[in-house]
Write a protein that holds these residues in place. Structure first.
Motif, PDB file in Angstrom:
ATOM      1  N   ASN A 138      51.362  37.343  34.787  1.00 45.21           N
ATOM      2  CA  ASN A 138      51.579  38.375  33.774  1.00 45.21           C
ATOM      3  C   ASN A 138      50.812  39.636  34.154  1.00 45.21           C
ATOM      4  N   ASN A 139      51.537  40.675  34.504  1.00 43.07           N
ATOM      5  CA  ASN A 139      50.955  41.975  34.824  1.00 43.07           C
ATOM      6  C   ASN A 139      50.057  41.978  36.064  1.00 43.07           C
ATOM      7  N   HIS A 140      50.096  40.940  36.874  1.00 40.64           N
ATOM      8  CA  HIS A 140      49.306  40.889  38.100  1.00 40.64           C
ATOM      9  C   HIS A 140      50.074  40.161  39.195  1.00 40.64           C
ATOM     10  N   THR A 141      49.714  40.430  40.439  1.00 41.90           N
ATOM     11  CA  THR A 141      50.350  39.761  41.572  1.00 41.90           C
ATOM     12  C   THR A 141      49.308  39.448  42.646  1.00 41.90           C
TER      13      THR A 141
ATOM     14  N   GLU B 285      53.450  43.637  38.270  1.00 45.49           N
ATOM     15  CA  GLU B 285      54.257  42.487  38.683  1.00 45.49           C
ATOM     16  C   GLU B 285      55.242  42.893  39.768  1.00 45.49           C
TER      17      GLU B 285
ATOM     18  N   TYR C 126      50.568  49.808  42.588  1.00 46.42           N
ATOM     19  CA  TYR C 126      50.038  48.458  42.423  1.00 46.42           C
ATOM     20  C   TYR C 126      48.570  48.449  42.872  1.00 46.42           C
TER      21      TYR C 126
ATOM     22  N   ARG D   4      53.223  35.592  41.437  1.00 46.63           N
ATOM     23  CA  ARG D   4      53.282  36.617  40.394  1.00 46.63           C
ATOM     24  C   ARG D   4      52.803  36.029  39.071  1.00 46.63           C
TER      25      ARG D   4
ATOM     26  N   THR E 230      58.109  42.213  42.726  1.00 45.41           N
ATOM     27  CA  THR E 230      59.299  41.357  42.846  1.00 45.41           C
ATOM     28  C   THR E 230      59.501  40.903  44.290  1.00 45.41           C
TER      29      THR E 230
ATOM     30  N   MET F 157      49.119  32.442  32.337  1.00 46.08           N
ATOM     31  CA  MET F 157      50.567  32.409  32.548  1.00 46.08           C
ATOM     32  C   MET F 157      51.172  31.167  31.888  1.00 46.08           C
TER      33      MET F 157
END
Length: 327
Positions: free
Chosen positions: A219-222, A177, A245, A217, A179, A316
């Motif tokens: 959960n645990n991925h982008t 994830e 990443y 973004r 930012t 999500m």
């Protein structure tokens, strides 16, 4: 298949005092300096009808003649294969490459490649090095590529790549994830212990710059968008793994598949069956090699990446609905 090109030009006096190869590059600027030098050494470019050494200085006023026979440079066979052509004119082809298609023939992939398909679709590319393919995408990466149909177009497109003026943007799905976005400016070279892989190599690597920004973004991925300044082998995959990443489905740089905690059965299925790096060359922009017109193309993500993004969004939403409320 062959094509004879004959051109003649008088050396301007303001170029007097320069080397023959430098003057010839100015006079016949459709071709690269290295190619011009090679033709001079072969005697295909002459001064006042005489063979002249590349380093010999000219005075100005001489007549320089280029007389070359472009012969089929390809040892690879033309094959009829489906091509998703986004744009084509007399000079370039823009192709949307599917996953699983190798770009150049090599050991283990002698045919069935993009080059074989291009040679069949545009036979004139047999006169151009590598059938006019000036940049590449990995076998499992999808998206836009430009192919030159003539030697002049190829020379200009290679120059745009070297000058970093050609715009190439990608979209990918990364594990972790983020930012925000950023820039990875780390040199890339062969992995010191595995020659099949690339790696960040501070000492022996070549400069490589990747810009990235967050699109969405999960959960645990982008979902990310990336822009290349350079074009090193596996550049995006290596750089994203370097900053922790890695791309979903990347067999070389992504590590072992780890399922996010409490993710839906549908997402687990999509992740488990996504067997390629989630990377797509989405946008391409360049100056037309002959007219100079600025052109750009953008295409949608392939179906498999769209389905994975849909599963990530659904997961999500479901996970947020399951979060207990406190009063």
């Amino acid at each position: 298949m062959a094509e004879r090109i004959v051109k003649e030009a008088q050396v301007p006096f303001d170029l007097g005092g320069n080397r023959f190869d430098q003057v010839a590059t100015e006079l016949f600027n459709d071709y690269s300096r290295s190619r011009i030098t090679s033709w001079i050494k072969e005697g295909s470019i002459r001064v006042d009808g005489k063979v002249t050494k590349p380093k010999e200085k000219l005075f100005g006023g001489e007549m320089v003649t280029l007389d070359i026979l472009l012969e089929d440079q390809q040892i690879h066979e033309a094959q009829e294969m489906p091509l998703d052509i986004v744009y084509e004119d007399d000079d370039i082809i823009i192709v949307n490459k599917p996953t699983g298609l190798v770009v150049h023939p090599a050991v283990g992939n002698r045919d069935g490649t993009l080059m074989n398909a291009i040679l069949h679709h545009a036979p004139e590319t047999a006169l151009v090095p590598r059938a006019g393919i000036v940049h590449r995408l990995d076998k499992e990466t999808t998206g836009l590529m430009v192919v030159a149909k003539t030697l002049a177009a190829q020379t200009d497109l290679v120059a745009q790549l070297q000058e970093r003026s050609m715009g190439r943007e990608y979209e990918a799905i990364a594990i972790g994830e983020m930012t925000g976005g950023g820039v990875v400016d780390e040199p890339i070279g062969r992995h010191p212990h595995n020659r099949q892989k690339m790696a960040v190599e501070p000492v022996h690597g070549k400069d490589a710059v990747t810009h990235y920004r967050m699109v969405e973004r999960f959960n645990n991925h982008t979902h990310i968008r990336l822009k290349l300044e350079t074009g090193r082998t596996h550049q995006i995959r290596v750089h994203m793994a370097f900053i922790q990443y890695p791309l979903v489905g990347d067999p070389q740089y992504g590590g072992r598949l780890k399922m996010p905690k409490a993710c839906s059965a549908d997402l687990q299925d999509k992740l488990r069956n996504f067997r390629r790096q989630a990377l797509h060359a989405k946008k391409l922009e360049l100056a037309h090699p002959i007219t100079g017109e600025w052109m750009e193309w953008e295409i949608d993500l392939p179906e498999d990446m769209q389905q994975l993004l849909a599963a990530l969004k659904k997961d999500m939403v479901e996970s947020s609905n399951d979060t207990p409320e406190y009063f």
